[in-house]
Design a protein around this motif. Sequence first.
Motif, short mmCIF file in Angstrom:
data_model
loop_
_atom_site.label_atom_id
_atom_site.label_comp_id
_atom_site.label_asym_id
_atom_site.label_seq_id
_atom_site.Cartn_x
_atom_site.Cartn_y
_atom_site.Cartn_z
N ALA A 81 27.27 5.75 -44.30
CA ALA A 81 27.26 4.54 -45.15
C ALA A 81 26.35 3.49 -44.52
O ALA A 81 25.72 2.70 -45.22
N ASP A 82 26.27 3.49 -43.20
CA ASP A 82 25.46 2.50 -42.50
C ASP A 82 23.97 2.82 -42.72
O ASP A 82 23.54 3.95 -42.48
N PRO A 83 23.17 1.82 -43.15
CA PRO A 83 21.77 2.10 -43.48
C PRO A 83 20.97 2.68 -42.31
O PRO A 83 20.13 3.56 -42.51
N LEU A 84 21.21 2.18 -41.10
CA LEU A 84 20.43 2.71 -39.98
C LEU A 84 20.82 4.15 -39.67
O LEU A 84 19.95 5.02 -39.43
N GLN A 85 22.11 4.45 -39.73
CA GLN A 85 22.54 5.83 -39.47
C GLN A 85 22.04 6.76 -40.58
O GLN A 85 21.68 7.91 -40.33
N ALA A 86 22.00 6.22 -41.80
CA ALA A 86 21.45 7.01 -42.92
C ALA A 86 19.97 7.29 -42.69
O ALA A 86 19.48 8.40 -42.95
N LEU A 87 19.26 6.31 -42.17
CA LEU A 87 17.84 6.49 -41.86
C LEU A 87 17.65 7.59 -40.82
O LEU A 87 16.78 8.47 -40.97
N LEU A 88 18.47 7.57 -39.77
CA LEU A 88 18.37 8.59 -38.72
C LEU A 88 18.69 9.98 -39.28
O LEU A 88 18.06 10.98 -38.91
N CYS A 89 19.68 10.02 -40.15
CA CYS A 89 20.07 11.27 -40.80
C CYS A 89 18.90 11.80 -41.65
O CYS A 89 18.50 12.97 -41.56
N ASP A 90 18.31 10.91 -42.45
CA ASP A 90 17.19 11.30 -43.32
C ASP A 90 15.98 11.74 -42.51
O ASP A 90 15.27 12.68 -42.89
N GLU A 91 15.73 11.02 -41.41
CA GLU A 91 14.56 11.34 -40.59
C GLU A 91 14.62 12.79 -40.10
O GLU A 91 13.65 13.54 -40.18
N VAL A 92 15.80 13.17 -39.62
CA VAL A 92 15.98 14.55 -39.12
C VAL A 92 15.80 15.55 -40.26
O VAL A 92 15.12 16.58 -40.12
N MET A 93 16.39 15.24 -41.40
CA MET A 93 16.26 16.17 -42.54
C MET A 93 14.81 16.33 -42.98
O MET A 93 14.35 17.44 -43.25
N CYS A 94 14.08 15.22 -43.03
CA CYS A 94 12.67 15.28 -43.45
C CYS A 94 11.84 16.06 -42.43
O CYS A 94 10.93 16.81 -42.81
N ALA A 95 12.13 15.88 -41.14
CA ALA A 95 11.37 16.60 -40.11
C ALA A 95 11.60 18.10 -40.24
O ALA A 95 10.65 18.90 -40.17
N VAL A 96 12.85 18.49 -40.46
CA VAL A 96 13.14 19.92 -40.63
C VAL A 96 12.44 20.45 -41.89
O VAL A 96 11.89 21.55 -41.89
N GLU A 97 12.42 19.63 -42.93
CA GLU A 97 11.76 20.07 -44.16
C GLU A 97 10.25 20.23 -43.93
O GLU A 97 9.64 21.18 -44.43
N ASP A 98 9.65 19.32 -43.17
CA ASP A 98 8.23 19.48 -42.83
C ASP A 98 8.00 20.80 -42.10
O ASP A 98 7.03 21.52 -42.36
N ALA A 99 8.90 21.11 -41.17
CA ALA A 99 8.78 22.38 -40.42
C ALA A 99 8.96 23.57 -41.38
O ALA A 99 8.24 24.57 -41.27
N ASN A 100 9.87 23.43 -42.33
CA ASN A 100 10.07 24.50 -43.33
C ASN A 100 8.79 24.74 -44.13
O ASN A 100 8.43 25.88 -44.42
N ILE A 101 8.15 23.64 -44.52
CA ILE A 101 6.94 23.76 -45.35
C ILE A 101 5.84 24.48 -44.55
O ILE A 101 5.14 25.34 -45.09
N LYS A 102 5.74 24.14 -43.27
CA LYS A 102 4.72 24.82 -42.45
C LYS A 102 5.01 26.32 -42.35
O LYS A 102 4.11 27.15 -42.42
N MET A 103 6.28 26.66 -42.21
CA MET A 103 6.65 28.08 -42.15
C MET A 103 6.36 28.75 -43.50
O MET A 103 5.78 29.84 -43.54
N SER A 104 6.72 28.08 -44.59
CA SER A 104 6.50 28.66 -45.93
C SER A 104 5.03 28.96 -46.17
O SER A 104 4.70 29.92 -46.87
N SER A 105 4.15 28.14 -45.59
CA SER A 105 2.72 28.34 -45.84
C SER A 105 2.22 29.66 -45.24
O SER A 105 1.14 30.12 -45.58
N THR A 106 3.02 30.29 -44.38
CA THR A 106 2.60 31.58 -43.79
C THR A 106 3.29 32.76 -44.49
O THR A 106 3.01 33.91 -44.15
N ASN A 107 4.17 32.48 -45.45
CA ASN A 107 4.99 33.56 -46.02
C ASN A 107 4.19 34.62 -46.77
O ASN A 107 4.59 35.77 -46.81
N SER A 108 3.07 34.21 -47.35
CA SER A 108 2.31 35.20 -48.14
C SER A 108 1.23 35.88 -47.30
O SER A 108 0.50 36.73 -47.80
N VAL A 109 1.13 35.52 -46.02
CA VAL A 109 0.13 36.13 -45.13
C VAL A 109 0.68 37.46 -44.62
O VAL A 109 1.90 37.62 -44.48
#
Length: 206
Positions: A81-109
């Motif tokens: 509920a706390d905005p700063l803690q929500a920011l930290l939570c979102d930051e981690v999720m977005c970073a993992v998603e960026d890593a997922n996207i990089k992995m996905s870009s190799t899936n058809s190779v």
Amino acid sequence: MSQLKLTYFNFHGGRAEPARLAMHIGNIAFEDYRFAYADFAEVRKSTPFGQVPTLHVDGVQVTQSDAITRYVGKLAGLYPADPLQALLCDEVMCAVEDANIKMSSTNSVTGDALKEARTALVNGPLTMYLRWLQSQLQAHGGEYFADHRLTIADLKVFAYVRGLNSGHLDHVPTDLVEKLAPQLNIHMQRIANTPAVAQYYTKFGL
Ligand SMILES: N[C@@H](CCC(=O)N[C@@H](CS)C(=O)NCC(=O)O)C(=O)O
């Protein structure tokens, strides 16, 4: 309570796993619609971007895994509920998603090109993301990524680390996390041992 239907592949990981776990932990009733990879061509025709997961909320189809996880995370009480803690939570999720996207870009190779692409990924971006995730975990107390309690950021990293360790990703060493960011494996085990999470996988005989 809205009627929820989550559509994703029939395996225990990937972009829908954090939402599945969050709904289980929060005792939120939903239809867990899983389909075989062979049926993806058909299923994707019914999605706006030809992608999964999707969530139907009272019949309205919604896309984007992190938006879905955040929504069900709020319903489940697993989003700060706390905005700063929500920011930290979102930051981690977005970073993992960026890593997922990089992995996905190799899936058809394939073949040697896949080996080259995955090795470059492991030595570059994956190393960077894993070290950063470990440093975030340590900076916020060492147990959870935000809010000093279980949040959807923990569920996202949990599913990600399990995927990296699984051996299902060609040319990604199964000991990569252990070598680069062992605290993430300890965190993964902590989440796995959370009673509701352990009970969830037991239900599937895992
Ligand atoms: N930004 C989307 C990406 C979804 C996505 O790429 N899903 C994969 C499966 S995990 C997929 O459907 N890939 C097929 C494609 O992009 O053509 C999200 O986070 O939900």
